[in-house]
Design an enzyme around this catalytic site. Sequence first.
Site, PDB file in Angstrom:
ATOM      1  N   SER A 267      32.451  33.185  36.455  1.00 19.19           N
ATOM      2  CA  SER A 267      32.444  34.042  37.626  1.00 19.19           C
ATOM      3  C   SER A 267      32.371  35.508  37.245  1.00 19.19           C
ATOM      4  O   SER A 267      32.858  35.925  36.190  1.00 19.19           O
ATOM      5  CB  SER A 267      33.716  33.788  38.456  1.00 19.19           C
ATOM      6  N   LYS A 268      31.766  36.311  38.131  1.00 20.19           N
ATOM      7  CA  LYS A 268      31.762  37.756  37.938  1.00 20.19           C
ATOM      8  C   LYS A 268      33.186  38.298  37.907  1.00 20.19           C
ATOM      9  O   LYS A 268      33.462  39.317  37.288  1.00 20.19           O
ATOM     10  CB  LYS A 268      30.977  38.432  39.066  1.00 20.19           C
ATOM     11  N   ARG A 269      34.082  37.599  38.572  1.00 22.60           N
ATOM     12  CA  ARG A 269      35.466  38.078  38.652  1.00 22.60           C
ATOM     13  C   ARG A 269      36.179  38.000  37.301  1.00 22.60           C
ATOM     14  O   ARG A 269      37.211  38.625  37.105  1.00 22.60           O
ATOM     15  CB  ARG A 269      36.237  37.254  39.692  1.00 22.60           C
ATOM     16  N   GLU A 270      35.639  37.205  36.382  1.00 22.10           N
ATOM     17  CA  GLU A 270      36.269  37.094  35.072  1.00 22.10           C
ATOM     18  C   GLU A 270      36.023  38.337  34.232  1.00 22.10           C
ATOM     19  O   GLU A 270      36.698  38.583  33.247  1.00 22.10           O
ATOM     20  CB  GLU A 270      35.736  35.854  34.337  1.00 22.10           C
ATOM     21  N   GLY A 271      35.025  39.128  34.595  1.00 20.82           N
ATOM     22  CA  GLY A 271      34.725  40.346  33.863  1.00 20.82           C
ATOM     23  C   GLY A 271      33.970  40.058  32.575  1.00 20.82           C
ATOM     24  O   GLY A 271      34.041  38.976  32.012  1.00 20.82           O
TER      25      GLY A 271
END
Length: 500
Positions: A267-271
């Site tokens: 996910s993009k949220r994982e950075g």
Amino acid sequence: MTQQMSRPVRVRFAPSPTGELHIGGLRTALINYLLAAKEGGVFLVRIEDTDRTRFVEGAMERQLYDLQWGGVAVAEGMLRNDSGAFVQTGDYGPYIQSKRLSIYQQHIQTLLDNGSAYHCFCTADRLSAMRAAQIARKEAPKYDRTCCALSAQDVAQKIAAGDPYVIRLKVPDGTTTFHDIVFGSVRVDNATIDDQILIKSDGFPTYHFAVVVDDYLMKISHVIRATEWLASTPKHVILYHALGWADAMPQFCHVAPILNKDKKKLSKREGGVSVKDFRDQGYPAAALVNFIILLGWNPKTTQEIFTMEELITQFDLAKLNRAGGIFDMDRLNWISRAHIKGMSIDTLYREGLPFLKKQEFFAHATADRTTEDYVKRVLTVEQDRLETYQQIGVYNQFFFTDDITVDKEMLRWKTNTDAQTCEALQRAYDVLSVLSEENWTRDGLEQILMEAAGERRGDFLWPLRTALTGEKKSPSPFDCAWVLGKDVTLQRLQRAQACF
């Protein structure tokens, strides 16, 4: 390739300008590009910016830059001008949906006229209450078609009164089937499909409507996108039929997701998963492309390192996997190291210098340690061990500074005495001081120093290497002496002798 081409290949990559380009997006673009390049087709870019609430200024330009950096050649006139900005040439791309609103309005009218779409005036409160009641009854949330029963006169009056509305697809009865290149035959009961909004209250089309109109008008032969869109494809198939375009329907191909080590979607949220992140870390573009294409595509050979030309030659949609690929940093680093190892020194210098210039130790180096010739010697020594450009010089800062720390304990080989260590340093000095500049080469230094070392190599080479580097781990003393040059090498040997 094994997949039969029934018409000229025209494919597209259609990102939304909502942030940085995710590596999954680059992989989708790459698969499209490889197919077009393999089949002599066209690869174009279409910016899907109809969701204005998520629009990020400058995101489109950065995403296009990432594609170019990754070697994905955008067709249909995409060029960069002298200032680095993307420009549009002729009648070509990138195609931007927000500039095509009149086109969508024309085709939504076709659906309204033939009864495949209808106006919906339901408020957000009513829709929320409806969904809550459906969930309470353990039903799948779905629009109840209240507005589908409105007469033409009712619709006209509400529009004249200024009531806000959306336009929805009227899903027909029956089933919808289509073939996916990766997942095979898909069949869906239309009763499970919601009456999707096609035109929002702001007049902008939703993804589901715009993608069908654009793919048809742009004569797209293959829709290749992430597997998350597989469940939405029946709506698109219904739209092709409703618009009378069934004969022009593209082939669908949904690509399995990239997974993290927990086998969950990356996910993009994982950075740290945007193309920019990996570019900033100093991974070569060819290495990142090589790595991500293997996350879902199996060449069916033992080859693991590919150039773009090799990928184009070997690419085949039939070799895409259903299972998601696991993102493994160790494997990326291994692939990156292989690509850097295979570069010419000139290429490595050109690509790596911008990263080296950002290092503080390089900024403080004397002028003679920053010349092209000197840096290329460093790169020649480090090349086989580098995983990223960002690592250049980091583990061998002694090449760029004379501020190194050497003491007797570090210089001593195993149980050797001070006298034995000092004698080894003096012998190295004597051997190297008479070596001509002409013979001060990697091979020349290795030959003369190995001869001087005799059978007790550790006794001789350990103090020499430590004197030159001040480190317990470093390249060989031959490599270090070659990079540093004769004067600096002799100076460091004298400094080491002064410890005794």
